[in-house]
Design an enzyme around this catalytic site. Structure first.
Site, PDB file in Angstrom:
ATOM      1  N   ASP B 453       0.877  -1.156   0.000  1.00 32.53           N
ATOM      2  CA  ASP B 453       0.000   0.000   0.000  1.00 32.53           C
ATOM      3  C   ASP B 453       0.922   1.216   0.000  1.00 32.53           C
ATOM      4  OD1 ASP B 453      -2.217   1.728   0.549  1.00 32.53           O
ATOM      5  OD2 ASP B 453      -1.518   1.795   2.611  1.00 32.53           O
ATOM      6  N   ASP B 633      -1.691  -0.595   5.769  1.00 29.53           N
ATOM      7  CA  ASP B 633      -1.997  -0.075   7.099  1.00 29.53           C
ATOM      8  C   ASP B 633      -3.399   0.494   7.216  1.00 29.53           C
ATOM      9  OD1 ASP B 633      -1.631   2.264   5.550  1.00 29.53           O
ATOM     10  OD2 ASP B 633      -1.332   3.386   7.403  1.00 29.53           O
TER      11      ASP B 633
END
Lengths: 52, 734
Positions: B453, B633
């Site tokens: 990510d 996250d």
């Protein structure tokens, strides 16, 4: 072989004392903070008189 | 995860806020009830020695309302017993004064006592079986060295008296698990274990009653003892991971500022109900879904959507739980809180994804599936064979079948996996990684594709100004002066950068912040502004930027890029060097994503991904046979984290993301991730070696047992030697 009559109960009793001590230490949470206990013994604060 | 929002779990804090006692609502009044003693828990990440213990305990004891304080150095926590009304913030401030970092922990999230009980339970069984094993072994040495007739029988009877209660008590975990797997029509490793223990005990009783030469009491108890140690290691690995994960969750003590009759009252988030008015200060996280009633500001949605650009919010805007308020104070009317909030709905999605995820069969389970039938068949075959050869001597045949079962019993196999996992997760913990799941290491070793990510994972989510060199020094001085007047993250970054360049801020007058838009002031009679594009008359661009307007001149734009997380470059380079496919997926704009991909040398990147698209990408890659490691996250990553073969999230991630992932990165550095894969590959190799070692022992010992030459002494030797070899091999993990 008569000695066995005393020796076997004696050895079992000694082992039993060890086991009882282990059970006691588990029940009284002696393993909660092994690192802290190892350090606390170096603490000079209550060297002269016991903690009130 | 859900515990954080559970109303019951929140009650403890009620006593910490005296104002709640005066609450008009009956429900809240009942919850607040009588003031209770405050039992506070603080985490002390920097405590490490005897002096720390004394300092912290003495400093806390000086507080007039603190009854007692005790530091636990192993867990790096201090628990404080205090009179009602003592606030954790006071104690944290006190400790900060004497130089100790402390954080409040939510004591209700830490269910230490329950987990503790299970650990103590296994330890107790280990203690009892250890005691029994040593005593029976002493008696057995006498039998092995040639005790005869009445003496041998006496020793066997005493052994039986010790062994039978021990087996009944200490063997319970195995019997329970074997029964459960039999009911599920499976043959787990615990079935042959239980069978061997029971058969060994009963055949020995029978032999003793008939003055037989061989009794296997020592083997039965030794088996229980060694296997319990394996169980305990297994349990410890999971307990350590769970307690650290709980600590991460407990660090977020969620409170909201409730507006009641015009006054702000802090209440636990769990007590909010739709219709409540809450105040959200700049810098605070939105505690519940709602609609803005008053005030304007900008919201940081990076954790929820991956967007790095802040979004404007004003009366009528809908806000979701988890967004961060950046500039102005807002008043919010709650529309959904706790279980009904969007954060919780997302967590439910993740739970569904986890259930749907097909169950991974671990190495140990595959081994058991192959090994258990083999053990049972061999024992049964030798029983039938000897029945045939001896012409119907059932006693002899059962004796030999029992010996085969005991010798083949997977004693070393029970230690093979837990010993390696304990050693490897200890190693990774020192590098700052927390393994939450026992099979995570095995799955990590199989990874061939890595998905990162962007916002918050590869980048810190902290912006850095990019084109300051293009600005004239005089303009820069104005920008610096305006930036210093604001607490907005872009302004903070700009002020920090200009200070670093040695720019002296220009003298401005009439400085004022317009929440949600920017800062405005006067410089030599001209109006100057720093803020959003539409406010200063600039056209909004694709990348994060702030804009400077001086008088009537055309606005200047200052572009920002996210700062890389330390170790991000090393981690990506490590994976590329190891020949893994690396992808970058983000909810951010394609401009920002492609720039980062280019910088890190990642060729596959996907921008503007919705949460569902991220998990669809993971599913598509998995369908093509790839073993995907997802590193993320945000809340928008959780479904992908749950769906991936194995997943890692940093400690800064949202609770939901950490819950969904198998491994949590404790530090800020991303570099250990690439190394973790190396350790995992090594750990899997050790596990396989351990299996090989215990199989070799079996290959040697089984023919001896089948031929009927196995004695209790041989069984005891084979068992302890293989267990010790396997444990030593596990410790070789570098």
């Amino acid at each position: 072989m008569d000695a066995l009559v005393y020796l076997i109960p004696t050895s079992l009793a000694l082992g039993g004392i060890g086991l009882a001590a282990f059970v006691w230490s588990l029940r009284h949470r002696q393993y909660e903070d092994p690192k802290g206990d190892a350090e606390r013994i170096l603490n000079p604060e209550w060297d002269d008189h016991p903690k009130p | 995860m859900s515990a954080t929002f559970e109303p019951d779990e929140m009650r403890m804090q009620v006593s910490a806020c005296p104002a709640c006692v005066a609450a008009p609502s009956a429900e809240r009044l009942a919850a607040a009830a009588a003031p209770r003693d405050a039992r506070l828990m603080l985490s002390l990440p920097t405590a490490h020695c005897a002096v720390c213990i004394t300092d912290v305990e003495r400093e806390l004891a000086r507080h007039p309302q603190v009854r007692s304080a005790r530091v636990n150095l192993t867990l790096k926590r201090v628990s404080v017993d205090a009179e009602p009304g003592v606030e954790a913030a006071d104690l944290v401030a006190r400790l900060a004064r004497i130089g100790y970092e402390a954080h409040e922990l939510d004591p209700d999230v830490l269910s230490a006592t329950e987990a503790d009980k299970r650990g103590r339970d296994i330890l107790m069984r280990i203690g009892v079986s250890g005691f029994a094993m040593m005593n029976i072994m002493l008696l057995s040495v006498a039998v092995w060295s040639g005790a005869e007739a009445a003496t041998r029988d006496l020793f066997h009877w005493i052994s039986a008296a010790i062994a039978l209660p021990t087996v009944v008590f200490a063997g319970q975990p195995f019997f329970a698990s074997a029964w459960a797997s039999l009911k599920g029509r499976r043959l787990g490793m615990d079935v042959p274990i239980s069978l061997a223990i029971i058969l060994a005990s009963s055949i020995s009783v029978y032999e003793t009653a008939h003055s037989g030469r061989h009794a296997y009491f020592d083997a039965a108890v030794m088996l229980t003892f060694f296997l319990l140690i394996g169980r305990y290691l297994d349990y410890r690995t999971r307990a350590v991971a769970r307690s650290a994960a709980e600590e991460l969750a407990a660090l977020e003590v969620p409170r909201a500022q409730l507006l009641r009759d015009g006054a702000e009252v802090p209440v636990p988030v769990g007590e909010l109900v739709p219709g409540d008015l809450i105040r959200i200060r700049p810098g605070a996280r939105v505690p519940a879904d709602g609609e803005v009633v008053e005030g304007t500001s900008e919201m940081d949605r990076a954790l929820l959507t991956g967007e790095s650009l802040p979004v404007w919010a004003g009366p009528g805007s809908a806000l979701s739980t988890g967004e961060v308020n950046l500039t102005g104070p807002l008043t919010l009317r709650v529309t959904a809180a706790g279980r009904a909030s969007s954060l919780h709905r997302m967590a439910d999605l993740v739970a569904a994804a986890e259930c749907a995820k097909n169950r991974y069969t671990s190495l140990a389970e595959r081994m058991a599936a192959f090994y258990s039938p083999f053990v049972h068949l061999t024992a049964f075959a030798s029983f039938l064979g000897w029945l045939q050869v001896s012409g119907g001597d059932v006693r002899l045949a059962v004796n030999i079948a029992a010996a085969v079962l005991i010798i083949t019993c997977p004693c070393a196999l029970g230690l093979a996996v837990p010993a390696v996992v304990t050693s490897a997760s200890g190693k990774l913990f020192r590098k700052g990684m927390l393994i939450k799941d026992g099979t995570a290491l095995e799955r990590l070793a199989e990874v061939d594709t890595v998905l990162f990510d962007k916002t918050g994972t590869l980048t810190m989510g902290a912006p850095e100004p990019q084109n300051l060199a293009d600005l004239a020094p005089a303009d820069l001085a104005i920008a610096a002066a305006l930036a210093e007047a604001s607490a907005h993250p872009l302004a903070l970054a700009l002020a920090g950068a200009t200070r670093g360049m040695g720019v002296h801020p220009a003298a401005l007058s009439d400085l004022r912040e317009v929440p949600g838009y920017g800062i405005e002031g006067r410089w030599q009679g001209e109006k100057v502004r720093l803020g959003r594009a539409d406010w200063v008359g600039a056209s909004p661009g694709e990348t994060t930027a702030t804009h400077l307007q001086i008088g009537a001149r055309a606005p200047l734009s200052i572009a920002f890029a996210d700062r890389l997380r330390p170790g991000a470059e090393a981690a990506v380079a490590g994976f590329l060097a190891a020949g893994k496919a690396v992808h970058l997926v983000s909810g951010d704009t394609s401009g920002a994503v492609s720039a980062l991909a280019l910088r890190l040398g990642i060729t596959h990147w996907h921008a503007g991904c919705l949460p569902a698209e991220k998990s669809a990408l993971v599913a598509a890659l998995s369908a093509n046979g790839a073993r995907v490691l997802m590193v993320g996250d945000g809340l928008n990553d959780t479904a992908a984290l749950a769906g991936a073969h194995v997943s890692i999230s940093p400690a800064s991630a949202l609770d939901a993301a950490r819950t969904a992932s198998d491994i949590v990165l404790l530090g800020a550095d991303l570099a250990p991730v690439a190394d973790a894969v190396r350790v995992a590959v090594l750990a899997r190799r050790r596990i396989k070696q351990n299996f090989a070692i215990s199989l070799i022992y079996n290959v040697v010992a089984v023919p001896i047992a089948i031929l009927g030459f196995a004695t209790p002494l041989a069984a005891a030797l084979a068992m302890s030697l293989s267990s010790v070899t396997v444990s030593l091999n596990s410790l070789r993990l570098k």
